[in-house]
Design an enzyme around this catalytic site. Structure first.
Site, PDB file in Angstrom:
ATOM      1  N   ASN A 117      49.546  34.642  45.332  1.00 32.95           N
ATOM      2  CA  ASN A 117      48.718  33.580  45.901  1.00 32.95           C
ATOM      3  C   ASN A 117      48.529  32.486  44.870  1.00 32.95           C
ATOM      4  O   ASN A 117      48.077  32.755  43.754  1.00 32.95           O
ATOM      5  CB  ASN A 117      47.344  34.134  46.290  1.00 32.95           C
ATOM      6  CG  ASN A 117      46.367  33.029  46.642  1.00 32.95           C
ATOM      7  OD1 ASN A 117      46.405  32.472  47.731  1.00 32.95           O
ATOM      8  ND2 ASN A 117      45.485  32.680  45.714  1.00 32.95           N
ATOM      9  N   GLU A 118      48.911  31.265  45.210  1.00 34.07           N
ATOM     10  CA  GLU A 118      48.713  30.111  44.320  1.00 34.07           C
ATOM     11  C   GLU A 118      49.222  30.408  42.919  1.00 34.07           C
ATOM     12  O   GLU A 118      48.555  30.121  41.919  1.00 34.07           O
ATOM     13  CB  GLU A 118      47.238  29.710  44.264  1.00 34.07           C
ATOM     14  CG  GLU A 118      46.742  29.046  45.513  1.00 34.07           C
ATOM     15  CD  GLU A 118      45.333  28.477  45.368  1.00 34.07           C
ATOM     16  OE1 GLU A 118      44.718  28.659  44.298  1.00 34.07           O
ATOM     17  OE2 GLU A 118      44.852  27.849  46.319  1.00 34.07           O
ATOM     18  N   GLU A 168      39.607  34.720  53.928  1.00 32.22           N
ATOM     19  CA  GLU A 168      39.367  35.123  52.544  1.00 32.22           C
ATOM     20  C   GLU A 168      37.893  35.466  52.412  1.00 32.22           C
ATOM     21  O   GLU A 168      37.033  34.757  52.945  1.00 32.22           O
ATOM     22  CB  GLU A 168      39.733  34.031  51.547  1.00 32.22           C
ATOM     23  CG  GLU A 168      39.458  34.439  50.108  1.00 32.22           C
ATOM     24  CD  GLU A 168      39.897  33.420  49.062  1.00 32.22           C
ATOM     25  OE1 GLU A 168      39.796  33.723  47.864  1.00 32.22           O
ATOM     26  OE2 GLU A 168      40.333  32.321  49.463  1.00 32.22           O
ATOM     27  N   CYS A 188      42.281  33.676  46.041  1.00 30.50           N
ATOM     28  CA  CYS A 188      42.311  34.077  44.640  1.00 30.50           C
ATOM     29  C   CYS A 188      41.925  35.529  44.426  1.00 30.50           C
ATOM     30  O   CYS A 188      42.314  36.127  43.421  1.00 30.50           O
ATOM     31  CB  CYS A 188      41.391  33.162  43.835  1.00 30.50           C
ATOM     32  SG  CYS A 188      42.051  31.496  43.632  1.00 30.50           S
TER      33      CYS A 188
END
Length: 799
Positions: free
Chosen positions: A356-357, A28, A232
């Site tokens: 994502n999440e 990331e 994120c």
């Protein structure tokens, strides 16, 4: 001193689950992991596109300085009237008033400056144009801050149209704090854009390539897969791919580097997208890792941006097009684009993740559309769903429910917890079923990069491996951190502009990836002492109430002993607390109020709470022995989206459970917290919102697993000793050829204090030690040192 002698029996003919692609890595772009990190570009703000949208302190000339030498005078401007291209409109203008000994600009790079080494070659390039002095040379120098030249070249910008110029510069001195200078004489204006400086010696020599030392550390892991690009940044941003602050849209990241639009990184800096999807696929191919791309699902939970269902088509097409880009032949639209970029062969993509999440119904409603479209066109593609950023709770369960309903292949779990949580949850996946979606543990780490963190993670990884029937993929996160641009820690690998080192956590990951094996073997422990069960300490101690980024009122507080009905009432008592930004600036913060202590083991806390002002809500601290060891209930946590119960052990937090909840201003909330033993229930206005158990670690005598390596024929045995005593064991191989001498390769992490870490000064302080030995028969004895991780590769006997 050795603990009692036990026995580990490996049943070499009793094979279990396939280990598949179990252990991999996750990239990331945070902590400057790409620009200023893995991406080998040495120029910061190379296209003059830095902007306050990226960071409040940024502007078009961030990292650039004006040069005026020997009486030279010039004006340095930024313009966008005649851009090199429409996607990066800004460029620098050097308006020459007096040439002197040269005027121009210099770039200071990342960290302490541009890092160069004696004898190395560097590829300089830029786009430039000028309307006067077309025969005047432009000098490019790599120099010290004092102006000592380490290498130089000249080019002649001989056109009024934008053209690319390139030259190789050989450096005659090592300097980790140098800069790149571009100077010229003559008259008129020199227009400059897309200034680039790469070491010629990138990883495998690729142009627009990767920093060799960092990439080599990643290659040395031998990961089965690489997840990319986040994190994120996948979903935090505008829905419009052309916006400066857009979500990460893969089509922006391919093609010529100068055509890729500059973008805001959600970790508050700029990302050039120079390390894009094509470079990512190439790197995966180079290191033998399967790519696992993660795409946005049309929902930004950070800012509640939502794509209407009837406008999801382009987003779904993005996913389908990416698969075609990776796997399509040259007769397809996107396969042809890949071939034009230089890779006619397909990349062989097997996995794709959506989201994502993710939390909230809007994402899961949209996920179904992606899933159905992908499976309809690519039925063999393994699709990864999301279960949020927490290990348990309402959104975690929502993600798993969505996965079961849609038939997702895997579910992406994320959690960052204390080492004690990882030990307490060693057997987390024991009860997961083989016929349900598999777990993709896409982000996990214990809080810290000490030796203790590493060995507790190793124990947990033994549990992951033993549950390969249910756990399909797992990767530590975050992976990379530039020490001068820290957004998040811990991190697997730390670097500056010229050095890099792996943490103890890195070497644990390396042991497990290098020695994963292909299929589990049944391993049985016998004769050891019983597991160490910590004191069954009830959750009692100090209770405090607190405000969280808000002004709040607490009233009607009482505590009831559920065993005796004894009650402590705070009738008529109220507490006005304030933790707003305004209160902090004025020095009027009053964040907490102490209710007192309790030694009860089964009790209920009742209260009324109201937010008067602010952005979040309330916190209830309980079971507190001190501020570094306690539990707490956050109502309106994170971005006022959560109700969470967490534990704090030695100042390291673990979220035990989470559900969505937002606090409103001037609304009374009846809050009830039940504590019974180590079980905790939380109610808001009579509704159960959180229910969890704060499990305590149970330390096994040894944590062990075994696998078979089908290529080498080796039997692999991994053993982790968390205890502070040596543990002796016989390693017995059932159904094994007993005759002859058998060779064992041993790899061991041991002999370090729990607080030890690697560093730039001691990068190899904690690394595995390799040795070898032999044995006859079908067993051998070994003493496993206190606080150790050991891997045996037992060679197949020659027949």
């Amino acid at each position: 001193m050795s603990e009692n002698q036990g026995k580990l029996t490996i049943h070499t003919k009793q094979r279990g689950a396939e280990l598949g692609d179990l252990f991999g890595i996750f990239f990331e772009d945070l902590n400057h992991a790409a620009d200023g990190g893995l991406y080998a570009e040495l120029i910061r703000n190379r296209s003059f596109e830095f902007d306050p949208i990226d960071h409040p302190d940024f502007h078009s000339l961030t990292a650039w300085e004006k040069i005026e030498r020997g009486g030279g005078q010039a004006e340095l401007l930024i313009e966008d009237l005649q851009p090199m291209n429409e996607r990066n409109r800004h460029y620098a203008v050097i308006a020459i008033d007096k040439p002197g000994d040269g005027v121009g600009i210099a770039n200071v790079g990342f960290n302490s400056g541009i890092s160069v080494r004696e004898g190395e070659e560097y590829r300089f390039s830029f786009y430039a144009r000028r309307e006067q002095s077309l025969a005047e040379p432009v000098r490019i120098t790599i120099e010290s801050k004092a102006g000592i030249i380490h290498g130089d070249t000249t080019v002649v910008v001989d056109s009024s149209e934008w053209r690319r110029y390139e030259a190789i510069i050989t450096v005659n001195e090592t300097n980790y704090s140098s800069r790149l200078a571009i100077t010229t004489g003559g008259s008129g204006k020199l227009y400059v854009d897309m200034v680039s400086l790469f070491p010629v010696k990138t990883f495998l020599g690729r142009t627009n390539g990767l920093r060799e030392d960092i990439a080599s550390l990643l290659a040395d892991l031998k990961p089965k897969f690489m997840r990319f690009p986040g994190g994120c940044l996948v979903h935090d941003g505008s829905l419009n791919p052309d916006d400066r602050n857009s979500m990460y849209r893969w089509k922006n990241t391919i093609g010529p580097a100068e055509q890729r639009p500059s973008r805001r990184n959600n970790w508050q800096y700029n990302q050039t997208l120079g390390l894009g999807y094509y470079e990512y696929f190439l790197f995966c191919e180079d290191i033998g890792a399967k790519p696992i791309p993660i795409l946005p699902g049309g929902y930004d939970p950070h800012h509640k941006r939502i794509v209407p269902i009837d406008e999801l088509g382009p987003w779904i097409d993005d996913a389908l097009d990416l698969i075609e880009f990776a796997n399509g032949d040259h007769s397809t639209e996107w396969g042809a684009i890949r071939a034009e970029l230089g890779h006619p062969e397909p990349f062989g993509l097997e996995y794709i993740g959506i989201g994502n999440e993710e939390v909230g119904e809007p994402f899961f409603e949209r996920y179904s559309y992606f899933h159905q479209a992908i499976k309809a066109k690519y039925p063999a593609m393994k699709i990864i769903n999301s279960s949020g950023p927490f290990a348990a709770g309402g959104e975690y369960e929502r993600g798993w429910q969505s996965a079961r309903e849609n038939g997702s292949d895997l579910v992406d779990e994320h959690y960052y917890q204390s080492p004690e949580w990882f030990l307490a949850n060693f057997n987390r996946y024991d009860g997961f079923k083989a016929d349900e979606p598999k777990v993709f543990l896409g982000e996990y780490a214990s809080w810290g990069n000490t030796y203790y963190n590493a060995i507790t993670e190793a124990a947990f990884m033994i549990g992951l491996e033993r549950n390969a029937h249910a756990v399909g993929l797992a990767c530590y996160a975050p992976m990379l951190c530039n020490v001068d641009y820290v957004n998040w820690k811990p991190d697997l690998i730390w670097f500056n502009n010229h050095e890099v080192f792996g943490t103890p956590n890195y070497y644990v990951q390396k042991l497990f990836m290098n020695h994963q094996g292909d299929q589990l073997l049944h391993i049985e422990a016998s004769g050891f002492s019983k597991p160490q069960v910590g004191e069954a300490k009830p959750i009692n101690g100090t209770i405090e109430l607190a405000a969280n980024a808000s002004s709040v009122n607490f009233s009607d507080v009482r505590i009831v002993n559920n065993d005796t009905s004894e009650e402590r009432s705070f009738a008529g008592w109220t507490a006005e607390l304030s933790d707003t930004e305004e209160a902090r600036l004025e020095g009027k913060t009053k964040r907490t109020v102490r209710l007192g202590d309790t030694d009860w083991t089964n009790y209920t806390l009742y209260m009324t709470a109201k937010r008067i002002d602010g952005s979040k809500g309330f916190v209830v601290y309980f079971g507190q022995s001190d501020e570094q060891n306690q539990l707490f209930w956050e109502i309106g946590g994170w971005q006022n989206q959560d109700s969470m119960i967490s534990s704090r052990v030695n100042n390291r937090n673990s979220c035990l459970t989470q559900s969505l909840f937002a606090v409103e201003t001037d609304v009374n909330y009846e809050l009830v917290l039940e504590v019974s033993g180590r079980r905790i229930r939380a109610y808001i206005n009579g509704e159960l919102i959180n229910d969890t158990v704060d499990k305590q670690p149970i330390i096994q005598p040894l944590y062990s697993s075994s696998s078979a390596d089908d290529i080498t024929g080796d039997t692999i045995v991994k053993v982790v000793n968390i205890q502070d005593v040596v543990v002796s064991a016989d390693i017995a191989l059932e159904d094994w050829i007993e005759s002859g001498e058998h060779i064992v390769e041993s790899y061991e992490l041991s002999g370090h204090s729990l607080e030890d870490e690697n560093s730039f000064e001691q990068p190899q302080k904690i690394v595995p030690v390799q040795c070898g030995f032999s044995f006859e028969g079908n067993s051998f004895s070994h003493e496993f040192p206190a606080h150790s991780v050991t891997v045996f590769r037992i060679k197949t006997p020659a027949v």
